[in-house]
Design an enzyme around this catalytic site. Structure first.
Site, PDB file in Angstrom:
ATOM      1  CG  ASP A 173      -1.753  -1.256   1.346  1.00 37.73           C
ATOM      2  OD1 ASP A 173      -2.394  -1.649   0.359  1.00 37.73           O
ATOM      3  OD2 ASP A 173      -1.724  -1.869   2.430  1.00 37.73           O
TER       4      ASP A 173
ATOM      5  CG  HIS B 112      -1.532  -1.558  -8.168  1.00 37.10           C
ATOM      6  ND1 HIS B 112      -0.876  -1.579  -6.960  1.00 37.10           N
ATOM      7  CD2 HIS B 112      -0.860  -2.423  -8.962  1.00 37.10           C
ATOM      8  CE1 HIS B 112       0.147  -2.414  -7.040  1.00 37.10           C
ATOM      9  NE2 HIS B 112       0.167  -2.944  -8.239  1.00 37.10           N
TER      10      HIS B 112
END
Length: 428
Positions: free
Chosen positions: A13, A41
């Site tokens: 992340d 993503h």
């Protein structure tokens, strides 16, 4: 240098999607080399937001995108993701997307097993429940169904029988009904004509691409600290997430990865369970989570937040051979009067500068902090070094010193163009 490998240098992340999207302008080909559709993503291009979890980020740029043999592929999810992007105006066909014919498939029975195990576990790992772990188990156990198997009905039927011979006792032990083999065969037969047009020997394509002098961008998923060998085991993913996997997971060979760019947040986050030495359960932690919008792309789960851990990133730099980092979300720290950076840990009566392998020791670590003065000015949207407040520059420089790697890029918002380039990885 022709090739660049992008990996997350923390627990995932870190903002890899935006940076891969930005770097793909400079690349000819983008390759995914490990993981599955368990890591998302988010790409923001103009007014359009794209959410990907399996497709390489390069597809949004219209770049040739390859899903390598190191990825475990849920074919139904792949088709759904292609359809979703198509509705957003991104058309994806076999001329744009290549699926390694020796990649292993994630099947519905893998999801069943993943979710049933997590539900029954006393100490939960925090899996996404999407079948990635069980699919890798079958791959290592030499009973997986691979993309190329969809060509041969007779061989496929025999492989399903072998697979169910293993899964049936597992399902019985977890209280799940036996899986219907003929139904699975019928599903895969119906799927084959939709998937096989994308299937090719990816390793051969990449060999030809590199020999022709094209630039390849390798896109890692998750983060190095979730690596099955080098991460906070057992709170890890089921694949190798370090840069070295780019070679094995694509078939290009050990010289293929080229320049390794580590993506690093200006603070630290983690999803799910596992040790987290700098975690903040206070107002600052809440600030980081709220301002940074720290919610998982795939699961929607809140991310745990904490101060920047230079010791962890320094370890990641060594494990991955990181040549430079891309520092993201610096703007989330705007307005905090004091910042802290973890430089090492206290473990009992000694001080160490790395994360030990043992889980007990990891949980007993006490961070050693260095304090720095924050800044009141905004860094959001900055596109040049001179636009940054003096204290923000000091913070970035101190991070470079502590981790032993330079900042090559600096991201100041989710927007693609809000990126400060200090050195071009493709030219280094």
């Amino acid at each position: 240098m022709a090739n660049v490998t992008v990996i997350g240098a923390q627990w995932g992340d870190e903002g890899k999607g935006k940076l891969v999207d930005w770097l793909s302008n400079r690349a000819d080909v983008v390759v995914r080399f490990q993981g599955g559709h368990n890591a998302g993503h988010t790409l923001v291009v103009g007014n359009q937001t794209y959410k990907l979890s399996l497709l390489p980020s390069g597809v949004v740029q219209g770049k040739l995108s390859i899903i390598g043999n190191g990825v475990v592929v849920d074919p139904w999810h792949l088709l759904k993701e292609i359809e979703t992007l198509g509705a957003q105006g991104v058309s994806i066909g076999p001329d744009l997307l290549v699926l390694a014919d020796n990649a292993c498939l994630i099947l519905p029975l893998h999801r069943d097993l993943d979710q049933a195990r997590e539900a029954a576990a006393t100490n939960k790992i925090g899996t996404t429940g999407r079948g990635i772990g069980p699919a890798y188990e079958d791959k290592v156990g030499r009973r997986a169904i691979r993309v190329a198997d969809l060509h041969d009905r007779e061989a496929l039927e025999a492989k399903i029988d072998r697979l169910l011979a293993h899964h049936t006792p597992l399902r019985r032990g977890l209280g799940l009904p036996e899986y219907d083999g003929p139904a699975l065969l019928a599903e895969l037969e119906a799927l084959a004509p939709k998937i096989l047009p994308y299937a090719r020997p990816a390793w051969l394509m990449l060999d030809e691409i590199v020999k022709a002098g094209s630039r390849v961008l390798f896109e890692g998923a998750q983060g190095a600290l979730l690596d099955v060998d080098h991460g906070t085991y057992p709170y890890v993913t089921s694949s190798n997430t370090v840069a070295g996997q780019a070679a094995a997971g694509s078939g290009l060979g050990p010289k293929g990865p080229g320049y390794v760019l580590g993506i690093v947040k200006a603070y630290t986050t983690r999803v799910g369970e596992g040790p987290f030495p700098t975690e903040l359960n206070d107002e600052v932690g809440q600030h980081l989570g709220t301002v940074g919008r720290e919610f998982g792309t795939v699961t929607g789960r809140s991310r745990r937040c904490g101060w920047f851990d230079a010791a962890l990133v320094r370890q990641s730099v060594a494990l991955n051979g990181i040549a430079g980092i891309a520092l993201t979300k610096l703007d989330v720290l705007d307005g905090l009067p004091t910042l802290k950076i973890c430089t090492g840990y206290r473990l009992g009566d000694r001080e160490i500068g790395y994360l030990p392998a043992g889980l007990k020791a990891q949980r007993e670590l006490a961070p050693v902090y260095e304090e720095m003065e924050g800044w009141s000015e905004t860094t959001q949207g900055a596109r040049s070094w001179k636009d940054l407040p003096a204290n923000a520059v000091k913070y970035v420089r101190r991070i470079e010193e502590l981790i032993g790697a330079p900042v090559a890029l600096l991201s100041t918002s989710p927007q693609r163009d809000d990126t400060i380039l200090m050195r071009d990885p493709f030219q280094d």
